[in-house]
Design a protein around this motif. Structure first.
Motif, short mmCIF file in Angstrom:
data_model
loop_
_atom_site.label_atom_id
_atom_site.label_comp_id
_atom_site.label_asym_id
_atom_site.label_seq_id
_atom_site.Cartn_x
_atom_site.Cartn_y
_atom_site.Cartn_z
N UNK A 64 0.83 -1.21 0.00
CA UNK A 64 0.00 0.00 0.00
C UNK A 64 0.86 1.25 0.00
N UNK A 65 1.95 1.23 0.77
CA UNK A 65 2.85 2.37 0.81
C UNK A 65 3.56 2.56 -0.53
N UNK A 66 3.94 1.42 -1.16
CA UNK A 66 4.60 1.51 -2.46
C UNK A 66 3.64 2.08 -3.51
N UNK A 67 2.37 1.68 -3.46
CA UNK A 67 1.37 2.21 -4.39
C UNK A 67 1.18 3.71 -4.18
N UNK A 68 1.10 4.10 -2.93
CA UNK A 68 0.94 5.52 -2.62
C UNK A 68 2.11 6.33 -3.15
#
Length: 298
Positions: A64-68
């Motif tokens: 999720x952090x990588x997507x953000x």
């Protein structure tokens, strides 16, 4: 003295109320016409379709952090480029992604479109490992299990929308459309950027290829999209066709003469409304300047 001052205040209030009287119904009508005309322009941030591939396992916090991080980077690049692709790695999680805006969009419109893509991707494809979101003016796709696929030569139909079908004579209506589709297919080969717009006898056609396609490959994809529009949408006044590799759309903005055979006077009505809107705008501006003149005299 106090009574005279009251009379002066009363006259002043009456004069003010006269200058601030509500706009007439006629003016409201013309404002409505002008609003509808402006609002008829295509909304670049309108959602067309979205495809999400969900994983069997919940998306981790790292993913999720990588997507953000990916979304933020794509939005940043959209301020000066209509296309960008990259791979983001955060905490060992590689995610590849890209966006592309329409070739005729400004940098501001592109950034607005890509920003909306990030919002909708989070909302529509939350937890998805792979996703593609297509808006009217741009698209975004990402993959968490490998690089974004660049081989897009299968021309698979992804999405299509056929507009309203009118009963005008086939040769009169579709002849103009087919001419516009042929012009955009021929023009996109020499466009240099995979985007082309063409007009023919009241029909506007637009086509764009994804950045992985160039030259004849791009024209072949657009040609296939044109076939889908002709075969599946028949005599529709508009159509949008999205293939895996390109998209094509056309819109009829001046109805062919055969359109009147159904008893419709759409073209005449459009001309009349256009003239009324122009006259209405002139009247409204005249009222405004007169009002300003009265205030200056006071």
């Amino acid at each position: 003295m106090h009574q005279n001052q009251s009379e002066v205040n009363t006259r002043s209030m009456k004069r003010t109320s006269k200058s601030m009287k509500p706009i007439s119904k006629t003016a409201h009508f013309f404002f409505l016409l002008l609003f509808l005309h402006c609002h008829s322009e295509s909304d670049h941030t309108a959602l067309i379709y979205h495809h999400c591939t969900n994983s069997q396992t919940p998306t981790s916090t790292s993913t999720s952090e990588a997507l953000s991080s990916l979304f933020k980077s794509l939005i940043t690049h959209s301020t000066n480029s209509t296309f960008h692709t990259q791979i983001t790695a955060l905490n060992g999680i590689p995610i590849s992604g890209e966006y592309q805006c329409r070739g005729d969009m400004s940098s501001t419109a592109c950034q607005t479109c890509v920003t909306q893509l990030g919002i909708l991707s989070n909302r529509l494809c939350a937890g998805a490992r792979n996703a593609r979101v297509q808006l009217r003016g741009c698209y975004m796709r990402y993959e968490t299990d490998g690089e974004v696929e660049e081989e897009v030569k299968n021309w698979e139909l992804v999405h299509k929308e056929c507009g309203q079908i009118k009963g005008y004579a086939y040769d009169e209506g579709t002849g103009a459309r087919n001419g516009a589709l042929w012009a955009v297919e021929e023009g996109i080969v020499r466009s240099g950027n995979g985007f082309w717009e063409a007009r023919n006898e009241g029909v506007r056609a637009v086509a764009q290829c994804e950045r992985a396609l160039f030259g004849c490959d791009c024209a072949e994809c657009v040609g296939r999209a044109a076939e889908v529009a002709q075969e599946d949408c028949g005599g529709a006044l508009s159509a949008d066709v999205y293939l895996n590799g390109c998209y094509l759309s056309y819109t009829t903005y001046t109805y062919p003469s055969g359109y009147k055979k159904n008893g419709s006077s759409g073209r005449v009505a459009a001309i009349v409304l256009g003239g009324l809107a122009s006259i209405g705008l002139a009247l409204i501006l005249l009222m405004f300047f007169k009002s300003c003149g009265k205030k200056d005299d006071d």
